[in-house]
Every structure is written in structure tokens, then in C-alpha cells.
Design a protein around this motif. Structure first.
Motif, PDB file in Angstrom:
ATOM      1  N   ALA A 167       7.971  -0.701  -4.612  1.00 24.82           N
ATOM      2  CA  ALA A 167       6.918  -0.109  -5.432  1.00 24.82           C
ATOM      3  C   ALA A 167       5.540  -0.428  -4.879  1.00 24.82           C
ATOM      4  N   VAL A 168       4.572   0.417  -5.264  1.00 26.06           N
ATOM      5  CA  VAL A 168       3.178   0.212  -4.876  1.00 26.06           C
ATOM      6  C   VAL A 168       2.351   0.152  -6.162  1.00 26.06           C
ATOM      7  N   PHE A 169       1.460  -0.814  -6.230  1.00 32.60           N
ATOM      8  CA  PHE A 169       0.645  -0.990  -7.434  1.00 32.60           C
ATOM      9  C   PHE A 169      -0.837  -0.935  -7.128  1.00 32.60           C
ATOM     10  N   ASP A 170      -1.602  -0.527  -8.134  1.00 33.18           N
ATOM     11  CA  ASP A 170      -3.057  -0.570  -8.029  1.00 33.18           C
ATOM     12  C   ASP A 170      -3.632  -0.680  -9.441  1.00 33.18           C
ATOM     13  N   GLY A 187     -23.459  -5.785  17.691  1.00 32.97           N
ATOM     14  CA  GLY A 187     -23.394  -4.337  17.550  1.00 32.97           C
ATOM     15  C   GLY A 187     -22.373  -3.685  18.469  1.00 32.97           C
ATOM     16  N   THR A 188     -21.283  -4.380  18.721  1.00 31.30           N
ATOM     17  CA  THR A 188     -20.233  -3.820  19.566  1.00 31.30           C
ATOM     18  C   THR A 188     -19.661  -2.555  18.917  1.00 31.30           C
ATOM     19  N   THR A 189     -19.540  -1.509  19.725  1.00 32.13           N
ATOM     20  CA  THR A 189     -19.098  -0.234  19.164  1.00 32.13           C
ATOM     21  C   THR A 189     -17.614   0.019  19.417  1.00 32.13           C
ATOM     22  N   MET A 190     -17.007   0.787  18.512  1.00 30.11           N
ATOM     23  CA  MET A 190     -15.612   1.155  18.691  1.00 30.11           C
ATOM     24  C   MET A 190     -15.389   2.627  18.341  1.00 30.11           C
ATOM     25  N   VAL A 191     -14.359   3.198  18.941  1.00 29.90           N
ATOM     26  CA  VAL A 191     -13.861   4.488  18.474  1.00 29.90           C
ATOM     27  C   VAL A 191     -12.438   4.269  18.004  1.00 29.90           C
ATOM     28  N   ILE A 192     -12.072   5.019  16.974  1.00 28.51           N
ATOM     29  CA  ILE A 192     -10.724   4.901  16.439  1.00 28.51           C
ATOM     30  C   ILE A 192      -9.986   6.192  16.746  1.00 28.51           C
ATOM     31  N   ILE A 193      -8.824   6.074  17.371  1.00 24.65           N
ATOM     32  CA  ILE A 193      -8.026   7.259  17.657  1.00 24.65           C
ATOM     33  C   ILE A 193      -6.809   7.240  16.753  1.00 24.65           C
ATOM     34  N   GLY A 194      -6.730   8.234  15.883  1.00 21.19           N
ATOM     35  CA  GLY A 194      -5.645   8.290  14.905  1.00 21.19           C
ATOM     36  C   GLY A 194      -6.203   8.113  13.515  1.00 21.19           C
ATOM     37  N   ALA A 195      -6.333   9.228  12.794  1.00 20.97           N
ATOM     38  CA  ALA A 195      -6.971   9.183  11.482  1.00 20.97           C
ATOM     39  C   ALA A 195      -5.954   9.177  10.351  1.00 20.97           C
ATOM     40  N   GLY A 196      -4.853   8.489  10.588  1.00 21.35           N
ATOM     41  CA  GLY A 196      -3.876   8.292   9.508  1.00 21.35           C
ATOM     42  C   GLY A 196      -4.381   7.216   8.557  1.00 21.35           C
ATOM     43  N   HIS A 197      -3.492   6.769   7.696  1.00 26.73           N
ATOM     44  CA  HIS A 197      -3.902   5.732   6.743  1.00 26.73           C
ATOM     45  C   HIS A 197      -4.486   4.515   7.438  1.00 26.73           C
ATOM     46  N   LEU A 198      -3.792   4.069   8.490  1.00 24.54           N
ATOM     47  CA  LEU A 198      -4.235   2.852   9.164  1.00 24.54           C
ATOM     48  C   LEU A 198      -5.608   3.035   9.817  1.00 24.54           C
ATOM     49  N   GLY A 199      -5.774   4.158  10.506  1.00 21.06           N
ATOM     50  CA  GLY A 199      -7.065   4.443  11.136  1.00 21.06           C
ATOM     51  C   GLY A 199      -8.173   4.490  10.105  1.00 21.06           C
ATOM     52  N   MET A 200      -7.888   5.113   8.981  1.00 20.02           N
ATOM     53  CA  MET A 200      -8.884   5.221   7.934  1.00 20.02           C
ATOM     54  C   MET A 200      -9.177   3.862   7.316  1.00 20.02           C
ATOM     55  N   ALA A 201      -8.138   3.064   7.152  1.00 19.26           N
ATOM     56  CA  ALA A 201      -8.335   1.711   6.630  1.00 19.26           C
ATOM     57  C   ALA A 201      -9.312   0.957   7.531  1.00 19.26           C
ATOM     58  N   ALA A 229      -3.401   0.020  -3.367  1.00 19.08           N
ATOM     59  CA  ALA A 229      -3.025   1.316  -2.812  1.00 19.08           C
ATOM     60  C   ALA A 229      -4.185   1.972  -2.081  1.00 19.08           C
ATOM     61  N   GLY A 230      -4.978   1.155  -1.423  1.00 12.59           N
ATOM     62  CA  GLY A 230      -6.015   1.699  -0.545  1.00 12.59           C
ATOM     63  C   GLY A 230      -5.394   2.223   0.734  1.00 12.59           C
ATOM     64  N   HIS A 231      -6.233   2.526   1.699  1.00  6.18           N
ATOM     65  CA  HIS A 231      -5.726   3.046   2.970  1.00  6.18           C
ATOM     66  C   HIS A 231      -4.688   2.114   3.598  1.00  6.18           C
ATOM     67  N   LEU A 232      -5.005   0.823   3.595  1.00  5.90           N
ATOM     68  CA  LEU A 232      -4.108  -0.130   4.239  1.00  5.90           C
ATOM     69  C   LEU A 232      -2.768  -0.210   3.515  1.00  5.90           C
ATOM     70  N   GLY A 233      -2.822  -0.295   2.202  1.00  8.01           N
ATOM     71  CA  GLY A 233      -1.588  -0.337   1.414  1.00  8.01           C
ATOM     72  C   GLY A 233      -0.744   0.893   1.666  1.00  8.01           C
ATOM     73  N   MET A 234      -1.395   2.045   1.729  1.00 11.44           N
ATOM     74  CA  MET A 234      -0.686   3.289   1.953  1.00 11.44           C
ATOM     75  C   MET A 234      -0.104   3.347   3.364  1.00 11.44           C
ATOM     76  N   THR A 283       1.175  10.237  -6.071  1.00 12.68           N
ATOM     77  CA  THR A 283       2.340  10.027  -5.231  1.00 12.68           C
ATOM     78  C   THR A 283       1.958  10.226  -3.775  1.00 12.68           C
ATOM     79  N   VAL A 284       2.224   9.242  -2.969  1.00 12.74           N
ATOM     80  CA  VAL A 284       2.011   9.408  -1.544  1.00 12.74           C
ATOM     81  C   VAL A 284       3.355   9.162  -0.879  1.00 12.74           C
ATOM     82  N   ASP A 285       3.811  10.173  -0.163  1.00 14.79           N
ATOM     83  CA  ASP A 285       5.167  10.146   0.368  1.00 14.79           C
ATOM     84  C   ASP A 285       6.136   9.772  -0.754  1.00 14.79           C
ATOM     85  N   ALA A 286       6.972   8.822  -0.523  1.00 19.16           N
ATOM     86  CA  ALA A 286       8.005   8.561  -1.518  1.00 19.16           C
ATOM     87  C   ALA A 286       7.514   7.723  -2.697  1.00 19.16           C
ATOM     88  N   HIS A 287       6.239   7.251  -2.632  1.00 20.65           N
ATOM     89  CA  HIS A 287       5.831   6.237  -3.597  1.00 20.65           C
ATOM     90  C   HIS A 287       4.801   6.709  -4.610  1.00 20.65           C
TER      91      HIS A 287
END
Lengths: 222, 222
Positions: A123-126, B93-107, A101-106, A135-139
Motif C-alpha cells: 500500500a501507499v499512504f499520504d 552553483g554546479t549545474t545538472m541536467v536530468i534525462i528521464g522525466a518519470g517519477h524519479l526524474g521529477m522527484a 506519495a510524492g514523486h519519489l514515493g510514486m 490511483t497510480v498504476d496498481a496503487h
DNA sequence: TAGATTGTTAATCGATTAACAATC
DNA sequence: TAGATTGTTAATCGATTAACAATC
């Protein structure tokens, strides 16, 4: 006895070339696009042009599964999309559990496009007490210790692994033990699973490496 | 004038077959594995067996880039891995910027494997006031309104798009405008960018669709 | 009907595999 | 040296493309 997920260019999959199957999701995406724009018909020429492929290839690919068009007319977008849905097994309410349930799982647990195509996160497990119960959103995150118990009560088709690399294999083993039919692995490790288990590896860094290669080539060209 | 990211089986990329390039990251992964286990040498036969491919293919692939082995001996793991690193442009040392700080961006912002291969996240952006200013691990989320200004001061090679689908294209436009060389797109939409921009699409749902297809086939077989 | 476009067979092209001389 | 294994050329195999008869 074991298999790997890297048979990228292997040849057959129930008699259908692997290269054809790999294009199905792409057809799906372009057809969804047309469908969203309420386009009613499309010819192989038009669709192939949009996708940058050869019309013959498109017709050849579809030909492996049936005859979905009409001479002199082309394809009805809705109908063809429906056929591809069917071929891909979408909209069947396929269930998944997410382990990690890290960022990617979420991100995955809340990925709206899954629901759109008939996948359901059961379901989501950790294993992190900090995360369990949250609880994140429905899970609500459940304790991974209860994974086997949960799957015994609620059979689930797909186990999604978004754990750290180190524990991915042991989680895979437990998922297999608990009877999932497929594993979708996001950890950058080559999992070993029995032949009967479907294994799909999401190679995030491979995609980045490919990008990096192209970038490198570009720079060299300057 | 525009191109797409779906040229999966297109033929050449600076004279090297696309099929070869797609295997480089896989070689990288298996060699890293050996390297981690402190294996010193490996023959094409051994490595290919591990990967489930043909030894000739491996030698043929490497042959496109140079001669890295030694007759009668094989390849020194460290050395070959280094060559592949170099070919892929890793550890630069290739650099990146991430646009969108949702779960996926944070992951992605916290994805340890990027650092491991010499990629560096320079900044994370979002347009949600709730998220702006929040610090997650080493990154403080910045206002996307300041994206152009930031990139003018700090040139960055890769723009990573993890925004909702609806805004992905307009973010892509702004990234291109601001001078990034490549876009790594996680939104399920076909972005249009100028020819010179390298575009890599991370097709999360395509991977799931493939898995779904195989699952479907399996079920049908029962 | 005439025009368009499919489904499919045949031709081409490229990628994979085999084979082997070179050589460590 | 003898054995092993590369790098590379040649053979095979499969995937892509072209062509066209069938037909809506």
C-alpha cells in the motif's frame, strides 16, 4: 538503546564482515548480468576482472557462506546467483508500505525491479487530500490516518519513508508502533528507532556530495 | 580505458583514503544538524559520540584537509561546516541536467535539498511526446533530441540519468559526447564511460538488498 | 592424466584506535 | 594558570591479497 544507520564500516554482522555484505548486492548485479546473457559458468578470476576487484576477495567473501564452486571449473552462474538470492533473502515476497506519495514515493511504488526480486508494495499512504484516493498504476493512495489500522490487518515487513523531512520521525514512530520490522528511509534525517528495528538510510544527497567532491578535485587539477 | 563506479573500498583519491571521503557527507549532515540548532562549538568527542564513531577517526579524517579546531576548545560548528562545504565543492552553483522525466526524474528535479547545497537543475529531458512540454514546478520537459544542442549552448557539469535501464548507456554516451564532466546514474546498470568522466551510481536496489539481508538474518535468529 | 581453479591459510597492507605532546 | 582538547605519531586491529594444497 537506539542505533544509527551510519555504521558504514562497522565490523561484524553475525560474524560476517560488513565489507563482505556490502559487496553481495554488487555480486548479485554482475551475476544477473551474466545470467541475462545466458553465460553458464564463470571463474572467480573472470568475475573479479569484470568487477575490478581481486579474485581472492571474491572467493574469500563467498567462503563466509559456503562452498559454491568446483575446482578446475569455477562457478555455475545460475547456481551462484541463486545462493546469493538466498543469502540476501530475495524472492521471499517481502512486503512493504510506502508513506509519502510524492514523486519519489510514486517512483518506488512503480519500480519494476522490486517485483523482479520478490518485493511487493502492499500500500501507499499520504496525508494530502489531493493525493488520497488517486490511483497510480496498481496503487490507490490511502489516508495515512489509516496506517495503523491497515498494518494491524496486514502485517508488513518494511516501511518505506518518502515523506518530507519534518514528519519522517513521527512516521517512523508510527511504523515501529504498528510492528514493521525494518524501515527504509529516504528523508535526509537521522531517525531514531529501537535497537530491534532494522534501519536503512537511502542517502541520495551523500551520493551527490561524493560526486561533487570528485568534480571539485578534477577542477582543481586543471 | 573504462572504469566502474563500484570501487567502494578502493584506497586513494588524490592521496586521501576513500573511507575518509565517504564520511565527509556524514559529517556534513551531523554538523548541519548542530548548526540548525544553533550550537556554536563541538568537540571531536561530542560529535563522534553523536555519530557513533571514534573521536580519533574524526580528528584523523579532518587532519587530511587541514587544522580546523582549537586546542582546549574544539571546533566552531559554522566554521567546520564551511570547510566541509568547501572540501565537498558545495554551494558553487554546479549545474545538472536530468534525462528521464518519470517519477524519479521529477522527484530529483524538485528536490529542494539540491538548491540548498548550491546545485541547480538547468533542464529536464525526455523522449515521450506525452511528457515533452509539460511543466512540473519550475521545469518544462524538453525533447531529448535537443540534448546535444542544449548542452552546446549551456555547458552543464552533471548529467543525471533517470531513464529506463535499456537506454541508460546510450544516454550516457550522448552526455559524454556533449561534454558533461560527471554522470549520476540511477539506472541499475553498469555504465561504461571514459576514464576522465566522473561516474556515480545511485544503487537504490543495493540499499534494499542490504536491508533484506539484515531482515533475513533477524528472521533466522528467531 | 594434465590443467585449471577452488577453498583456505598465511602475509601484507591499510584503516582504526590509542596515546600524548603541543597549546589554546 | 589549570583544564580541555586538538593534531599527529605510534600501536592495534581488520581487511585485502598472495600463495598453495586439494581436487574436479
Amino acid at each position: 538503546m537506539e542505533h544509527r544507520s551510519d555504521d558504514h564500516h562497522k565490523h561484524d554482522l553475525n560474524g560476517i564482515p560488513h565489507s563482505t555484505i556490502r559487496r553481495l548486492p554488487v555480486y548479485h548485479r554482475y551475476l544477473s548480468d551474466l545470467n541475462r546473457k545466458e553465460v553458464e559458468r564463470v571463474s572467480s578470476r573472470e568475475l573479479a576482472a569484470k568487477m575490478g576487484i581481486n579474485p581472492s576477495q571474491l572467493r574469500q567473501d563467498l567462503g563466509h557462506f559456503g562452498s559454491f564452486g568446483q575446482q578446475g571449473y569455477g562457478y555455475r552462474v545460475v547456481e551462484l546467483l541463486g545462493e546469493i538470492d538466498r543469502i540476501l533473502g530475495l524472492n521471499q515476497g517481502t512486503t512493504m508500505v510506502i508513506i509519502g506519495a510524492g514523486h519519489l514515493g510514486m517512483a518506488l511504488a512503480n519500480y519494476e525491479h522490486f517485483t523482479e526480486y520478490g518485493f511487493r508494495v502492499a500500500a501507499v499512504f499520504d496525508n494530502d487530500p489531493q493525493k488520497i484516493g488517486r490511483t497510480v498504476d496498481a496503487h490507490t493512495v490511502q489516508n495515512v490516518a489509516e496506517l495503523g489500522e491497515f498494518l494491524a490487518k496486514t502485517p508488513v515487513a518494511i516501511g518505506v519513508i518518502t515523506t518530507p523531512t519534518e514528519v519522517a520521525q513521527s512516521i517512523a514512530d508510527r511504523l515501529v508502533e504498528a510492528g514493521v520490522k525494518a524501515i527504509w528511509n529516504f528523508a535526509p534525517v537521522n531517525l531514531k528507532v529501537p535497537e530491534r528495528i532494522i534501519l536503512e538510510h537511502m542517502h541520495i544527497s551523500e551520493s551527490l556530495f561524493l560526486l561533487s567532491y570528485k568534480l571539485q578535485q578534477n577542477n582543481a587539477a586543471d
